[in-house]
Design a protein around this motif. Structure first.
Motif, short mmCIF file in Angstrom:
data_model
loop_
_atom_site.label_atom_id
_atom_site.label_comp_id
_atom_site.label_asym_id
_atom_site.label_seq_id
_atom_site.Cartn_x
_atom_site.Cartn_y
_atom_site.Cartn_z
N LYS A 154 -70.76 1.06 15.23
CA LYS A 154 -70.91 1.80 13.98
C LYS A 154 -70.88 3.31 14.21
O LYS A 154 -70.58 4.07 13.28
N ALA A 155 -71.10 3.74 15.44
CA ALA A 155 -70.96 5.16 15.76
C ALA A 155 -69.51 5.62 15.70
O ALA A 155 -69.25 6.82 15.60
N ASP A 156 -68.57 4.68 15.74
CA ASP A 156 -67.14 5.01 15.70
C ASP A 156 -66.58 4.99 14.28
O ASP A 156 -65.38 5.18 14.09
N LEU A 157 -67.42 4.73 13.30
CA LEU A 157 -66.98 4.68 11.91
C LEU A 157 -67.07 6.04 11.24
O LEU A 157 -67.99 6.82 11.51
N ASP A 158 -66.13 6.31 10.36
CA ASP A 158 -66.23 7.47 9.48
C ASP A 158 -65.69 7.08 8.12
O ASP A 158 -64.71 6.32 8.02
N LEU A 159 -66.30 7.60 7.09
CA LEU A 159 -65.87 7.36 5.71
C LEU A 159 -65.67 8.70 5.04
O LEU A 159 -66.55 9.57 5.11
N TYR A 160 -64.51 8.87 4.41
CA TYR A 160 -64.23 10.07 3.63
C TYR A 160 -63.54 9.65 2.33
O TYR A 160 -62.52 8.96 2.36
N VAL A 161 -64.12 10.05 1.21
CA VAL A 161 -63.56 9.70 -0.09
C VAL A 161 -63.58 10.94 -0.99
O VAL A 161 -64.62 11.61 -1.11
N ALA A 162 -62.43 11.24 -1.59
CA ALA A 162 -62.35 12.34 -2.55
C ALA A 162 -62.71 11.81 -3.93
O ALA A 162 -62.10 10.85 -4.42
N LEU A 163 -63.71 12.42 -4.54
CA LEU A 163 -64.18 12.00 -5.85
C LEU A 163 -63.60 12.88 -6.94
O LEU A 163 -63.26 14.04 -6.71
N ASP A 164 -63.53 12.33 -8.13
CA ASP A 164 -63.13 13.14 -9.26
C ASP A 164 -64.31 13.97 -9.76
O ASP A 164 -64.14 15.06 -10.29
N THR A 165 -65.52 13.44 -9.58
CA THR A 165 -66.73 14.12 -10.01
C THR A 165 -67.92 13.56 -9.23
O THR A 165 -67.88 12.43 -8.74
N LEU A 166 -68.98 14.37 -9.12
CA LEU A 166 -70.22 13.91 -8.49
C LEU A 166 -71.16 13.24 -9.49
O LEU A 166 -72.23 12.78 -9.13
N ALA A 167 -70.75 13.18 -10.77
CA ALA A 167 -71.63 12.69 -11.82
C ALA A 167 -72.12 11.26 -11.57
O ALA A 167 -73.27 10.92 -11.84
N TYR A 168 -71.24 10.42 -11.03
CA TYR A 168 -71.63 9.02 -10.83
C TYR A 168 -72.64 8.87 -9.70
O TYR A 168 -73.56 8.04 -9.78
N ALA A 211 -57.68 18.00 -2.23
CA ALA A 211 -58.70 17.05 -1.79
C ALA A 211 -58.05 15.87 -1.06
O ALA A 211 -58.52 15.43 -0.01
N ARG A 212 -56.95 15.39 -1.60
CA ARG A 212 -56.23 14.27 -0.99
C ARG A 212 -55.72 14.65 0.40
O ARG A 212 -55.87 13.90 1.36
N GLU A 213 -55.15 15.85 0.51
CA GLU A 213 -54.63 16.33 1.79
C GLU A 213 -55.76 16.50 2.80
O GLU A 213 -55.61 16.15 3.98
N ARG A 214 -56.88 16.99 2.35
CA ARG A 214 -58.02 17.21 3.24
C ARG A 214 -58.58 15.87 3.75
O ARG A 214 -58.94 15.75 4.93
N VAL A 215 -58.67 14.88 2.87
CA VAL A 215 -59.16 13.57 3.28
C VAL A 215 -58.25 12.98 4.35
O VAL A 215 -58.71 12.43 5.36
N LEU A 216 -56.94 13.09 4.14
CA LEU A 216 -55.99 12.60 5.14
C LEU A 216 -56.21 13.28 6.49
O LEU A 216 -56.18 12.63 7.55
N ALA A 217 -56.43 14.59 6.45
CA ALA A 217 -56.66 15.33 7.69
C ALA A 217 -57.95 14.88 8.37
O ALA A 217 -58.00 14.71 9.60
N LEU A 218 -59.00 14.67 7.60
CA LEU A 218 -60.28 14.25 8.16
C LEU A 218 -60.18 12.85 8.77
O LEU A 218 -60.71 12.59 9.85
N LEU A 219 -59.50 11.95 8.09
CA LEU A 219 -59.41 10.57 8.56
C LEU A 219 -58.57 10.45 9.83
O LEU A 219 -58.81 9.55 10.65
N THR A 220 -57.61 11.33 9.99
CA THR A 220 -56.65 11.19 11.10
C THR A 220 -56.88 12.20 12.22
O THR A 220 -56.00 12.45 13.03
N GLN A 221 -58.08 12.76 12.30
CA GLN A 221 -58.33 13.81 13.29
C GLN A 221 -58.54 13.27 14.71
O GLN A 221 -58.53 14.04 15.68
N ARG A 222 -58.74 11.95 14.83
CA ARG A 222 -58.92 11.33 16.15
C ARG A 222 -58.10 10.05 16.22
O ARG A 222 -57.71 9.50 15.18
N PRO A 223 -57.82 9.54 17.42
CA PRO A 223 -57.09 8.27 17.54
C PRO A 223 -57.84 7.15 16.81
O PRO A 223 -59.06 7.02 16.92
N ILE A 224 -57.09 6.35 16.07
CA ILE A 224 -57.66 5.35 15.17
C ILE A 224 -57.36 3.94 15.65
O ILE A 224 -56.25 3.63 16.09
#
Length: 283
Positions: A154-168, A211-224
């Motif tokens: 679980k230390a090797d997991l990362d989650l990144y999600v771009a939201l439309d709003t923080l309201a939910y 936001a979409r571009e940034r999420v892609l960058a964050l998710l792919t910053q290390r070998p997957i």
């Protein structure tokens, strides 16, 4: 069924067919629209949830953990099917009371070998761990080894999600009103992650495209090792998957990239129009 059964809950966002094919049992959590209460994925499908969630004047849905008795019933079903032990992988205890119900359910069967694992994550963060556990079980792995490995990975997991709003997230009590207000005032499209079992803002781009571009960058910053694309209507999960694979050309087998429509147990907390993913980084 494998000698070691793998159990998770509906906050994993594992599609029922995929879970069944892997031999993973899913304990449905509870989702309510006003006075109407459903078992997620059993009495309310993911598609029906989003139809109701986005309907005009729909009451805000709330979620709750299943009862310890529900966990006990699933555990007993696994043993009746031939399992000699169970590894039960669940949404972070800091985000939900689910794991407490699982632990109480385990205590109702004191003579059985049941290992409860806190994923420290949610959605496909726990889903990927459940899949890893099922693969180990299919190869003959023991419950102790599986539980130890999942707790380690679980230390090797990362989650990144771009939201439309923080309201939910605010409505669901997962962030403070002050945090949500900042996002609204700045008109940002926040990117969330989970750190130490808690929801944090990873970045605050000003537009959906950024936001979409940034999420892609964050998710792919290390070998997957594996990637699970997450989306909520009307976001296009398939297009996001193609963009991720283009970035990872030659570095990741497309068979290890899945797409999950976020379901009724997590959807109320992030709302519509979200896209992102969960990665299991390679070692």
């Amino acid at each position: 069924m494998s000698r070691v059964a793998i159990v998770t809950d509906s906050a994993s966002d594992l599609p029922p067919a995929a879970a069944a094919a892997a031999g993973i049992e899913i304990v449905p959590l509870i989702v309510s629209f006003g006075s109407q209460t459903y078992k997620a994925g059993v009495e309310l499908s993911t598609n029906e949830f989003w139809r109701r969630m986005t309907a005009p004047d729909a009451p805000f849905p709330t979620t709750a953990a299943s009862s310890p008795g529900d966990f006990k019933a699933i555990y007993e079903r696994c043993f009746a099917a031939g399992a000699s032990a169970i590894v039960s992988v669940h949404v972070a205890g800091t985000l939900s009371g689910t794991i407490k119900s699982a632990e109480i359910g385990r205590s109702m069967l004191p003579d059985r070998d049941i290992r409860v694992v806190d994923s420290g994550s949610a959605s496909m963060g726990q889903g990927i761990l459940a899949q890893l556990g099922a693969e180990m079980a299919a190869r003959g792995g023991g419950a102790a080894d599986i539980a130890t490995t999942l707790d380690d990975r679980k230390a090797d997991l990362d989650l990144y999600v771009a939201l439309d709003t923080l309201a939910y997230l605010k409505k669901g009590g997962r962030i403070s009103g002050a945090q949500a207000a900042i996002g609204t005032l700045l008109s940002v499209k926040p990117i969330i992650t989970i750190r130490d079992g808690l929801v944090h803002t990873a970045d605050k781009p000003r537009t959906r495209g950024k936001a979409r571009e940034r999420v892609l960058a964050l998710l792919t910053q290390r070998p997957i090792e594996r990637l699970a694309v997450l989306h909520t209507p009307p976001a296009d999960g398939e297009a996001f998957r193609r963009e991720a694979l283009a970035r990872l050309a030659g570095k990741l087998d497309p068979a290890n990239v899945s797409i999950q429509l976020v379901g009724p147990s997590v959807g109320p907390h992030i709302g519509p129009g979200c896209v992102g993913g969960v990665v299991l980084y390679a070692r």
